[in-house]
Write a protein that holds these residues in place. Sequence first.
Motif, mmCIF file in Angstrom:
data_model
loop_
_atom_site.group_PDB
_atom_site.id
_atom_site.type_symbol
_atom_site.label_atom_id
_atom_site.label_comp_id
_atom_site.label_asym_id
_atom_site.label_seq_id
_atom_site.Cartn_x
_atom_site.Cartn_y
_atom_site.Cartn_z
ATOM 1 N N SER A 283 0.545 -1.398 0.151
ATOM 2 C CA SER A 283 -0.222 -0.138 0.111
ATOM 3 C C SER A 283 0.635 1.345 0.154
ATOM 4 O O SER A 283 2.127 1.516 -0.531
ATOM 5 C CB SER A 283 -1.074 -0.021 1.127
ATOM 6 O OG SER A 283 0.084 1.145 2.469
ATOM 7 N N ILE A 284 0.334 2.713 0.324
ATOM 8 C CA ILE A 284 0.746 3.258 -0.165
ATOM 9 C C ILE A 284 1.808 3.580 1.369
ATOM 10 O O ILE A 284 3.273 4.282 1.475
ATOM 11 C CB ILE A 284 -0.066 4.970 0.323
ATOM 12 C CG1 ILE A 284 -0.440 4.522 -1.335
ATOM 13 C CG2 ILE A 284 0.814 5.888 -0.062
ATOM 14 C CD1 ILE A 284 -1.744 6.029 -1.303
ATOM 15 N N MET A 285 1.351 3.236 3.101
ATOM 16 C CA MET A 285 1.641 3.720 3.267
ATOM 17 C C MET A 285 3.191 2.126 4.366
ATOM 18 O O MET A 285 4.068 2.351 5.672
ATOM 19 C CB MET A 285 0.269 3.391 4.594
ATOM 20 C CG MET A 285 0.136 4.822 4.402
ATOM 21 S SD MET A 285 -1.104 5.136 5.874
ATOM 22 C CE MET A 285 -1.746 6.422 5.495
ATOM 23 N N HIS A 286 2.571 1.041 3.603
ATOM 24 C CA HIS A 286 3.309 0.018 4.014
ATOM 25 C C HIS A 286 3.816 -0.903 2.626
ATOM 26 O O HIS A 286 2.762 -0.632 2.178
ATOM 27 C CB HIS A 286 2.743 -0.998 5.341
ATOM 28 C CG HIS A 286 1.450 -1.208 4.956
ATOM 29 N ND1 HIS A 286 0.562 -1.293 4.283
ATOM 30 C CD2 HIS A 286 0.724 -0.445 5.604
ATOM 31 C CE1 HIS A 286 -0.112 -1.789 3.979
ATOM 32 N NE2 HIS A 286 -0.704 -0.994 5.138
ATOM 33 N N SER A 287 4.888 -2.029 3.261
ATOM 34 C CA SER A 287 5.727 -2.443 1.927
ATOM 35 C C SER A 287 5.362 -3.624 2.633
ATOM 36 O O SER A 287 4.914 -4.146 4.015
ATOM 37 C CB SER A 287 6.374 -1.990 1.837
ATOM 38 O OG SER A 287 6.771 -1.052 0.701
ATOM 39 N N PRO A 288 5.078 -5.281 1.993
ATOM 40 C CA PRO A 288 5.583 -7.092 2.737
ATOM 41 C C PRO A 288 6.281 -6.663 3.103
ATOM 42 O O PRO A 288 7.922 -6.275 2.375
ATOM 43 C CB PRO A 288 4.985 -8.067 1.012
ATOM 44 C CG PRO A 288 4.419 -6.875 0.143
ATOM 45 C CD PRO A 288 4.819 -5.340 0.198
ATOM 46 N N TRP A 304 -0.193 1.126 14.055
ATOM 47 C CA TRP A 304 1.361 1.806 13.751
ATOM 48 C C TRP A 304 2.274 1.091 13.239
ATOM 49 O O TRP A 304 2.281 0.547 12.566
ATOM 50 C CB TRP A 304 1.681 2.482 15.428
ATOM 51 C CG TRP A 304 0.543 2.574 16.655
ATOM 52 C CD1 TRP A 304 -0.168 1.106 17.150
ATOM 53 C CD2 TRP A 304 0.021 4.000 16.858
ATOM 54 N NE1 TRP A 304 -0.908 2.089 17.840
ATOM 55 C CE2 TRP A 304 -0.448 3.481 18.000
ATOM 56 C CE3 TRP A 304 1.106 4.490 16.565
ATOM 57 C CZ2 TRP A 304 -1.088 4.270 18.778
ATOM 58 C CZ3 TRP A 304 0.527 5.905 17.838
ATOM 59 C CH2 TRP A 304 -0.768 5.710 18.451
ATOM 60 N N PRO A 305 3.136 2.120 13.062
ATOM 61 C CA PRO A 305 4.538 1.861 12.044
ATOM 62 C C PRO A 305 5.670 1.452 12.862
ATOM 63 O O PRO A 305 5.632 1.817 13.700
ATOM 64 C CB PRO A 305 4.812 2.605 11.060
ATOM 65 C CG PRO A 305 4.426 4.236 12.204
ATOM 66 C CD PRO A 305 2.867 3.759 12.698
ATOM 67 N N ILE A 306 6.205 0.482 12.703
ATOM 68 C CA ILE A 306 7.078 -0.202 14.148
ATOM 69 C C ILE A 306 8.995 0.389 12.750
ATOM 70 O O ILE A 306 8.432 0.725 11.642
ATOM 71 C CB ILE A 306 7.585 -1.497 13.781
ATOM 72 C CG1 ILE A 306 5.679 -2.316 14.886
ATOM 73 C CG2 ILE A 306 8.434 -1.965 14.645
ATOM 74 C CD1 ILE A 306 6.033 -1.052 15.746
#
Length: 454
Positions: A283-288, A304-306
């Motif tokens: 997605s725009i905010m995260h990757s696999p 939340w992002p880590i």
Amino acid sequence: MEKKDFEVWLENLSATFYTLTDLQKNETLDHLISLSGAVQLRHLSNNLETLLKRDFLRLLPLELSFYLLKWLDPQTLLTCCLVSKQWNKVISACTEVWQTACRHLGWQIDETVQDTSHWKKVYLKAAIRMKQLEDHEAFQTASLIGHSARVYALYYKDGLLCTGSDDLSAKLWDVSTGQCIYGIQTHTCAAVTFDEQKLVTGSFDNTVACWDWSTGAKTQNFRGHTGAVFSVDYNDELDLLVSGSADNTVKTWALSSGTCLNTLTGHTEWVTKVVLQKCEVESIMHSPGDFILLSADKYEIKIWPIGREINCECLKTLYVSDDRSICLQPRLHFDGKYIVCSSALGLYQWDFASYEIRRIIKMPDSTNLSLLGFGDIFALLFDNRNLYIMDLRTEKLISRWPLPEYRKSKRGSSFLAGEIDWLNGLDGVNDLGLVFATSMPDHSIHLVMWKENS
């Protein structure tokens, strides 16, 4: 009559016979039979059986036989297997038919299996298991006895169940044997999680602690919360521990040193669940492969992002009611692709790539079911009286199992699902072991286990 003349006569007779009606043909045959002697009648009798009882399944090409068999239901096919050894051999070798029948029952299919007779055997085993589920006879119960005070925290992994109690102890049990493997002295446990070497506990004394199973020693202490710690999760690869507390915060810690890396704020209720998991979608905010932290309170799920220990901001807040009138159940399912939680409105499934609601499953009338596990095929649910299995393809409850008067917990820590791989489809191997565990008022732990599938 000469042979040549006979052949001409027979050809003319045959041509005339073909022009007759069925009634005329029958009259002709009756007349010829009346003119026949014993030799002719015996000859006729010997040939009629072959003509009238021709085994079409033996005579047809195998591919055509398989095509015809696809139109029959499994029960009819099993009856056809009793006709003869040849029929049983052909029908048993029709792999596609039995694989389709298995899929219909919610069975996982390993198409790499080359044995043509394998899938009929799998279907027979699957049919027995599904019949047991429909008849509410697929499970059996057991108990674990050893704590002297109420058991507040449970965690299950790889055949082992960890229990944390008000008797200031935590125990590790082998579910298959009912034996206690380790028992160590701890603080009051509100949450537990573990691996082969260590136990991590969240406590009503507002701390998180890490313990060594083999020695019982406390190897790390995490201080900073101002309320009871209701949920913990960790990852050795990241050297990271996360905790959710009654002080309405989530904290991230360095697992090895106990240093608090960040305090995540924004919740307005007790944080009853934290999940640290790898993302499997883009997605725009995260990757696999990115690690994601989920935290849940009474009304909301925050994402939340880590890896951003400073200025970590919430990516998204999920909820089911704008006016916060509907509470979320304390159990939370996240597999890296979908987030699932239950409420009084039903089961909600969010697509993690878009954060959009993918599916809402309404519960049957007059039921308030809580989520235990959610897969591709089945969901495991429960209420005050029963454990339920839902077929997610039809959204129908297909099985139930009675539960005793277990200890209630608004935080969801005193009951949990056991093995959950079968929720993506049974395979005849994963329907073993623990299904459900809950703590009892007498301080024992009630287990629901799969019954052996004979």
